[in-house]
Design a protein around this motif. Structure first.
Motif, PDB file in Angstrom:
ATOM      1  N   GLU A 281      -3.535   5.645   6.917  1.00  0.00           N
ATOM      2  CA  GLU A 281      -3.843   4.217   7.105  1.00  0.00           C
ATOM      3  C   GLU A 281      -5.254   3.838   6.656  1.00  0.00           C
ATOM      4  OE1 GLU A 281      -2.783   2.906  11.030  1.00  0.00           O
ATOM      5  OE2 GLU A 281      -0.666   3.431  10.767  1.00  0.00           O
ATOM      6  N   PRO A 282      -5.591   4.032   5.370  1.00  0.00           N
ATOM      7  CA  PRO A 282      -6.909   3.665   4.853  1.00  0.00           C
ATOM      8  C   PRO A 282      -6.989   2.166   4.575  1.00  0.00           C
ATOM      9  CG  PRO A 282      -5.569   4.444   3.072  1.00  0.00           C
ATOM     10  CD  PRO A 282      -4.711   4.555   4.308  1.00  0.00           C
ATOM     11  N   PRO A 283      -8.189   1.649   4.252  1.00  0.00           N
ATOM     12  CA  PRO A 283      -8.317   0.229   3.904  1.00  0.00           C
ATOM     13  C   PRO A 283      -7.663  -0.128   2.575  1.00  0.00           C
ATOM     14  CG  PRO A 283     -10.444   1.168   4.534  1.00  0.00           C
ATOM     15  CD  PRO A 283      -9.500   2.300   4.367  1.00  0.00           C
ATOM     16  N   LEU A 284      -7.602   0.848   1.626  1.00  0.00           N
ATOM     17  CA  LEU A 284      -7.107   0.571   0.283  1.00  0.00           C
ATOM     18  C   LEU A 284      -6.080   1.622  -0.128  1.00  0.00           C
ATOM     19  CD1 LEU A 284      -7.304  -0.947  -2.507  1.00  0.00           C
ATOM     20  CD2 LEU A 284      -9.105   0.705  -3.105  1.00  0.00           C
ATOM     21  N   TYR A 285      -4.978   1.149  -0.714  1.00  0.00           N
ATOM     22  CA  TYR A 285      -3.972   2.035  -1.297  1.00  0.00           C
ATOM     23  C   TYR A 285      -3.951   1.826  -2.806  1.00  0.00           C
ATOM     24  CZ  TYR A 285      -2.065   2.509   3.449  1.00  0.00           C
ATOM     25  OH  TYR A 285      -1.906   2.755   4.786  1.00  0.00           O
ATOM     26  N   VAL A 286      -4.007   2.923  -3.548  1.00  0.00           N
ATOM     27  CA  VAL A 286      -3.871   2.883  -4.999  1.00  0.00           C
ATOM     28  C   VAL A 286      -2.556   3.588  -5.321  1.00  0.00           C
ATOM     29  CG1 VAL A 286      -4.872   3.538  -7.216  1.00  0.00           C
ATOM     30  CG2 VAL A 286      -6.374   2.946  -5.293  1.00  0.00           C
ATOM     31  N   ILE A 287      -1.593   2.836  -5.846  1.00  0.00           N
ATOM     32  CA  ILE A 287      -0.232   3.341  -5.995  1.00  0.00           C
ATOM     33  C   ILE A 287       0.212   3.181  -7.446  1.00  0.00           C
ATOM     34  CG2 ILE A 287       2.135   3.186  -5.145  1.00  0.00           C
ATOM     35  CD1 ILE A 287       1.108   1.999  -2.583  1.00  0.00           C
ATOM     36  N   ASP A 288       0.592   4.313  -8.060  1.00  0.00           N
ATOM     37  CA  ASP A 288       0.946   4.339  -9.482  1.00  0.00           C
ATOM     38  C   ASP A 288       2.443   4.583  -9.623  1.00  0.00           C
ATOM     39  OD1 ASP A 288       0.865   4.413 -12.210  1.00  0.00           O
ATOM     40  OD2 ASP A 288      -0.235   6.305 -12.362  1.00  0.00           O
ATOM     41  N   GLU A 289       3.165   3.606 -10.139  1.00  0.00           N
ATOM     42  CA  GLU A 289       4.617   3.692 -10.360  1.00  0.00           C
ATOM     43  C   GLU A 289       5.341   4.294  -9.147  1.00  0.00           C
ATOM     44  OE1 GLU A 289       6.301   2.323 -12.545  1.00  0.00           O
ATOM     45  OE2 GLU A 289       4.935   1.894 -14.191  1.00  0.00           O
ATOM     46  N   PRO A 290       5.267   3.633  -8.003  1.00  0.00           N
ATOM     47  CA  PRO A 290       5.785   4.240  -6.765  1.00  0.00           C
ATOM     48  C   PRO A 290       7.296   4.303  -6.662  1.00  0.00           C
ATOM     49  CG  PRO A 290       5.113   1.982  -6.359  1.00  0.00           C
ATOM     50  CD  PRO A 290       4.698   2.301  -7.768  1.00  0.00           C
ATOM     51  N   PHE A 291       8.020   3.522  -7.463  1.00  0.00           N
ATOM     52  CA  PHE A 291       9.465   3.406  -7.263  1.00  0.00           C
ATOM     53  C   PHE A 291      10.275   4.406  -8.086  1.00  0.00           C
ATOM     54  CE2 PHE A 291       7.501  -0.887  -7.027  1.00  0.00           C
ATOM     55  CZ  PHE A 291       7.517  -1.001  -5.649  1.00  0.00           C
ATOM     56  N   LEU A 292       9.606   5.137  -8.999  1.00  0.00           N
ATOM     57  CA  LEU A 292      10.320   6.085  -9.842  1.00  0.00           C
ATOM     58  C   LEU A 292      10.913   7.219  -9.007  1.00  0.00           C
ATOM     59  CD1 LEU A 292       7.930   6.416 -12.923  1.00  0.00           C
ATOM     60  CD2 LEU A 292      10.015   5.051 -12.726  1.00  0.00           C
TER      61      LEU A 292
END
Length: 248
Positions: free
Chosen positions: A154-165
């Protein structure tokens, strides 16, 4: 109140004085979700690597919650979680041990670890896989583990790269529900994806990269106005117009 992410005049790449990205400027406010979109090779991964601290800026700066990479490395890195496009797991650790390692790294209490890991495992239909090793899991299950690790802390920022693949419909729904809940709680998101219809539904603003530069940025309405498109133009159609030179 500091922005969750602030990228200022950022240029950089893999070889010094040969930048891949040029003069990027954008911010993500706390509680905001931004879609980072572009063609293959547009500079999305390079931008993300600068945010993660894997590449040093050749010009400009990256700040997360007011901190730059050089200020306090451990504090900087504990202010975000990253979900990569390809799952990266330790083959000798069980799924539960992966989650516990993340909990220790981010300073969670044992109670927080137990409660959050059990809840995430249930949401992603992974409860019976917690003591399994990664080599026994499908690619989609391995991706679920990466997502569970990120949302556990539960951080302040999420960096998410192509999460649905590779995710099944349950996994996609669980991820979208989690994103919506954490955003409501004040977390921020930078999401890179080619599934523009999903980004259109969930994101507040967009940054369109093209050939290493920002071709357009803003809300959906602002993109429509800058591209000279109708009020009901979809993000898919806007993106096509922008990268084909319809907007600069």
């Amino acid at each position: 109140m500091a922005n969750a992410l602030e990228i200022s005049n950022l240029s950089g790449g893999y070889i010094w004085n040969r930048p891949v990205i040029h003069d990027l400027d954008f911010t993500i406010a706390q509680g905001e979700m931004i879609g980072l979109i572009g063609l293959n090779g547009a500079g999305k991964s390079t931008t993300i690597k600068h945010i993660l601290g894997l590449l040093a800026p050749q010009k400009g700066s990256v700040r997360v919650m007011g901190l730059a990479t050089g200020d306090n490395t451990s504090e900087y890195r504990s202010s975000f979680a990253y979900v990569p496009e390809a799952p990266e797991l330790y083959e000798e650790l069980t799924i539960r041990e992966h989650l516990r390692m993340s909990a220790i790294a981010y300073g969670l209490t044992e109670e927080q670890f137990e409660q959050r890991s059990a809840s995430l495992a249930e949401q992603f239909d992974m409860t019976d896989k917690l003591d399994a090793f990664p080599q026994t899991l499908s690619k989609g299950m391995r991706q679920k583990v990466m997502i569970m690790n990120a949302f556990l802390v539960e951080p302040p920022l999420y960096v998410i790269d192509e999460p649905f693949l590779g995710l099944d419909p349950l996994g996609i729904r669980s991820l979208l529900d989690l994103m919506a809940r954490r955003k409501k709680e004040g977390a921020s998101f930078l999401i890179s994806s080619h599934i523009l219809s999903t980004l259109e539904t969930y994101c507040d603003r967009y940054v369109v990269l093209h050939r290493g530069k920002i071709a357009a940025k803003g809300t959906l309405d602002e993109l429509r106005q800058s591209a000279g498109e109708a009020p009901d133009t979809t993000l898919d159609d806007l993106f096509y117009t922008i990268v084909k030179g319809g907007a600069s």
